[in-house]
Design an enzyme around this catalytic site. Structure first.
Site, PDB file in Angstrom:
ATOM      1  N   ARG A   1      -4.691  -0.818 -13.456  1.00  0.00           N
ATOM      2  CA  ARG A   1      -3.658  -1.638 -12.791  1.00  0.00           C
ATOM      3  C   ARG A   1      -4.304  -2.738 -11.939  1.00  0.00           C
ATOM      4  O   ARG A   1      -5.251  -2.506 -11.203  1.00  0.00           O
ATOM      5  CB  ARG A   1      -2.789  -0.738 -11.911  1.00  0.00           C
ATOM      6  CG  ARG A   1      -1.645  -1.469 -11.186  1.00  0.00           C
ATOM      7  CD  ARG A   1      -2.017  -1.875  -9.792  1.00  0.00           C
ATOM      8  NE  ARG A   1      -0.881  -2.458  -9.062  1.00  0.00           N
ATOM      9  CZ  ARG A   1      -0.985  -3.058  -7.890  1.00  0.00           C
ATOM     10  NH1 ARG A   1      -2.146  -3.161  -7.301  1.00  0.00           N
ATOM     11  NH2 ARG A   1       0.071  -3.568  -7.302  1.00  0.00           N
ATOM     12  N   VAL A   2      -3.758  -3.933 -12.068  1.00  0.00           N
ATOM     13  CA  VAL A   2      -4.206  -5.060 -11.244  1.00  0.00           C
ATOM     14  C   VAL A   2      -3.001  -5.570 -10.468  1.00  0.00           C
ATOM     15  O   VAL A   2      -1.912  -5.717 -11.026  1.00  0.00           O
ATOM     16  CB  VAL A   2      -4.786  -6.189 -12.132  1.00  0.00           C
ATOM     17  CG1 VAL A   2      -5.107  -7.422 -11.307  1.00  0.00           C
ATOM     18  CG2 VAL A   2      -6.035  -5.698 -12.863  1.00  0.00           C
ATOM     19  N   GLY A   3      -3.197  -5.819  -9.194  1.00  0.00           N
ATOM     20  CA  GLY A   3      -2.094  -6.315  -8.360  1.00  0.00           C
ATOM     21  C   GLY A   3      -2.109  -7.822  -8.241  1.00  0.00           C
ATOM     22  O   GLY A   3      -2.745  -8.538  -9.024  1.00  0.00           O
ATOM     23  N   ASP A   4      -1.416  -8.302  -7.235  1.00  0.00           N
ATOM     24  CA  ASP A   4      -1.306  -9.752  -7.014  1.00  0.00           C
ATOM     25  C   ASP A   4      -2.551 -10.354  -6.369  1.00  0.00           C
ATOM     26  O   ASP A   4      -2.812 -11.545  -6.501  1.00  0.00           O
ATOM     27  CB  ASP A   4      -0.132 -10.037  -6.069  1.00  0.00           C
ATOM     28  CG  ASP A   4      -0.380  -9.385  -4.705  1.00  0.00           C
ATOM     29  OD1 ASP A   4      -0.551  -8.145  -4.657  1.00  0.00           O
ATOM     30  OD2 ASP A   4      -0.449 -10.107  -3.698  1.00  0.00           O
TER      31      ASP A   4
ATOM     32  N   THR B   1       0.494  -9.937   0.957  1.00  0.00           N
ATOM     33  CA  THR B   1       0.163  -8.518   0.937  1.00  0.00           C
ATOM     34  C   THR B   1       1.464  -7.767   0.656  1.00  0.00           C
ATOM     35  O   THR B   1       2.546  -8.306   0.823  1.00  0.00           O
ATOM     36  CB  THR B   1      -0.484  -8.068   2.264  1.00  0.00           C
ATOM     37  OG1 THR B   1      -0.764  -6.663   2.210  1.00  0.00           O
ATOM     38  CG2 THR B   1       0.414  -8.330   3.456  1.00  0.00           C
ATOM     39  N   GLY B   2       1.322  -6.536   0.206  1.00  0.00           N
ATOM     40  CA  GLY B   2       2.511  -5.755  -0.119  1.00  0.00           C
ATOM     41  C   GLY B   2       2.528  -5.406  -1.592  1.00  0.00           C
ATOM     42  O   GLY B   2       1.489  -5.465  -2.264  1.00  0.00           O
ATOM     43  N   LEU B   3       3.682  -5.063  -2.086  1.00  0.00           N
ATOM     44  CA  LEU B   3       3.797  -4.588  -3.469  1.00  0.00           C
ATOM     45  C   LEU B   3       3.525  -5.729  -4.449  1.00  0.00           C
ATOM     46  O   LEU B   3       4.373  -6.605  -4.676  1.00  0.00           O
ATOM     47  CB  LEU B   3       5.187  -3.993  -3.684  1.00  0.00           C
ATOM     48  CG  LEU B   3       5.423  -3.325  -5.038  1.00  0.00           C
ATOM     49  CD1 LEU B   3       4.429  -2.186  -5.288  1.00  0.00           C
ATOM     50  CD2 LEU B   3       6.848  -2.803  -5.128  1.00  0.00           C
TER      51      LEU B   3
ATOM     52  N   THR C   1      -4.133  -5.069   2.112  1.00  0.00           N
ATOM     53  CA  THR C   1      -4.919  -6.207   1.633  1.00  0.00           C
ATOM     54  C   THR C   1      -5.220  -7.202   2.749  1.00  0.00           C
ATOM     55  O   THR C   1      -4.344  -7.497   3.555  1.00  0.00           O
ATOM     56  CB  THR C   1      -4.082  -6.940   0.566  1.00  0.00           C
ATOM     57  OG1 THR C   1      -3.833  -6.025  -0.476  1.00  0.00           O
ATOM     58  CG2 THR C   1      -4.762  -8.187   0.058  1.00  0.00           C
TER      59      THR C   1
HETATM   60  N1  ASP Z   1      -0.900  -6.498  -2.707  1.00  0.00           N
HETATM   61  C1  ASP Z   1      -1.772  -5.387  -3.011  1.00  0.00           C
HETATM   62  C2  ASP Z   1      -1.543  -4.944  -4.425  1.00  0.00           C
HETATM   63  O1  ASP Z   1      -0.410  -4.876  -4.859  1.00  0.00           O
HETATM   64  C3  ASP Z   1      -1.643  -4.224  -2.112  1.00  0.00           C
HETATM   65  C4  ASP Z   1      -1.121  -4.501  -0.740  1.00  0.00           C
HETATM   66  O2  ASP Z   1      -1.354  -5.556  -0.162  1.00  0.00           O
HETATM   67  O3  ASP Z   1      -0.406  -3.628  -0.197  1.00  0.00           O
HETATM   68  O4  ASP Z   1      -2.492  -4.588  -5.064  1.00  0.00           O
END
Ligand code: ASP
Length: 336
Positions: free
Chosen positions: A224-227, A247-249, A196
């Site tokens: 699915r929707v992320g952060d 960014t990340g999970l 991201t």
């Molecule tokens: N944060 C993003 C999500 O979970 C993906 C990422 O930045 O790795 O959709």
């Protein structure tokens, strides 16, 4: 129709929308976190010139935003211009066109923007539109809402002049077809060393705004929707204090409302670096499996001080100031 006009008209015409919005050069140092580059970043530096920072080593995107700021663009438009570089980069499989699809083969994009007045806009699960951060701005300025999802976001985009595009590239399609042969879903840490793009800009007037845009997790469940499009999680700005992006999970970032948390910690006196560290600690202290996923934050305050922190080594971020685009290795919890 502008948001305010729409709200006014909607309440007059009894559409039931009267609640409206008010209620409703490269320091490319792969060494550990104690390198001078990262330490110097935590020192107090009075603001002399505009600053753009972004997640990951998105060199061109950050340079674009930095130069836009130097040319007098406001913080929001500079951030949108910056992230658009990655949205249209077909080689980037984690943002915009060319993004990795969900399990059903659909590329669905998430994005949000927040400006220096505290106004914001977002789109989630948007298909067939490349520049979703710009679309999020249109949601902010041209509708009475903050967030549009899926088909609604796409239909709105066409009314705003966005063009329909095939976002699934041949390469992404091939990779998805290979993945389907033995489908396994697991978040990949530091996938391709980017992900991201979250961008924070401080403009010449000292105003802060940001944008965050992503294709989300590879092979995520449909819907699915992320952060990334969630105000407070993937991005948060309070122009009196500063801004943060993630960014990340996304699931872990949302559970701790990470970007909002960082801005609140800065409000209570923390330096952006300390605030990012505390927000990562919030994640690691609540989830014993933190070694299995990445979470990373960047932050900037009103004085132009910046910080970043992540769980796993390898997260880099960009900082453009005074014509120099620094590529900085973030400090981390778990060293490789
Ligand atoms: N944060 C993003 C999500 O979970 C993906 C990422 O930045 O790795 O959709």
């Amino acid at each position: 129709m502008k948001r305010r006009t729409f709200i006014k008209n909607a309440s007059i015409s009894g559409l039931g929308l009267a609640v409206g919005s008010s209620a409703l050069n490269c320091d490319n140092n792969p060494k550990s976190s104690s390198t001078p580059e990262t330490k110097s970043n935590t020192m107090k530096t009075p603001l002399k010139s505009p600053i753009a920072i972004c997640t990951w080593a998105f060199v061109d995107a950050n340079a674009k935003a930095g130069q836009a700021l130097e040319n007098g663009k406001n913080a929001l438009d500079a951030a949108i211009a910056g992230v658009s570089v990655e949205e249209e980069n077909l080689k980037n499989t984690t943002v915009g066109k060319g993004g990795t699809p969900d399990r059903a083969g659909n590329v669905t994009l998430d994005a949000c923007v927040m400006d220096s007045t505290g106004d914001c806009g977002a789109v989630v699960c948007a298909e067939n539109i490349t520049h979703v951060a710009a679309l999020a701005k249109q949601v902010m300025t041209e509708t009475p809402h903050v967030m549009l999802a899926g088909q609604g976001a796409e239909e709105f985009a066409y009314t705003q002049g966005f063009k329909k595009e095939q976002l699934l590239t041949e390469d992404s399609k091939k990779a998805w077809e290979t993945w389907k042969k033995s489908p396994e879903y697991k978040p990949i840490i530091n996938i391709e060393n980017h992900d991201t793009i979250g961008m924070l800009c401080l403009d010449k007037d000292g105003d802060i705004a940001g944008a965050c845009t992503s294709s989300g997790l590879s092979y995520k469940m449909k819907g699915r929707v992320g952060d990334s499009p969630i105000i407070g999680s993937g991005l948060f700005i309070d122009n009196a204090i500063g801004g943060a992006a993630a960014t990340g999970l996304g699931e872990e970032i949302m559970k701790t409302v990470g970007s909002f948390l960082i801005v609140e910690l800065m409000r209570n006196g923390m330096h952006p670096q300390q605030a990012c560290e505390e927000a990562v600690r919030r994640v690691t202290s609540k989830n014993p499996n933190y070694k299995d996923f990445q979470v990373a934050y960047i932050a900037i305050n009103k004085a132009g001080e910046t910080g970043a922190y992540c769980i796993h080594e390898g997260f880099r971020y960009m900082k453009y100031q005074d014509g120099v685009n620094h590529n900085i290795l973030s400090e981390c919890v778990v060293k490789a």
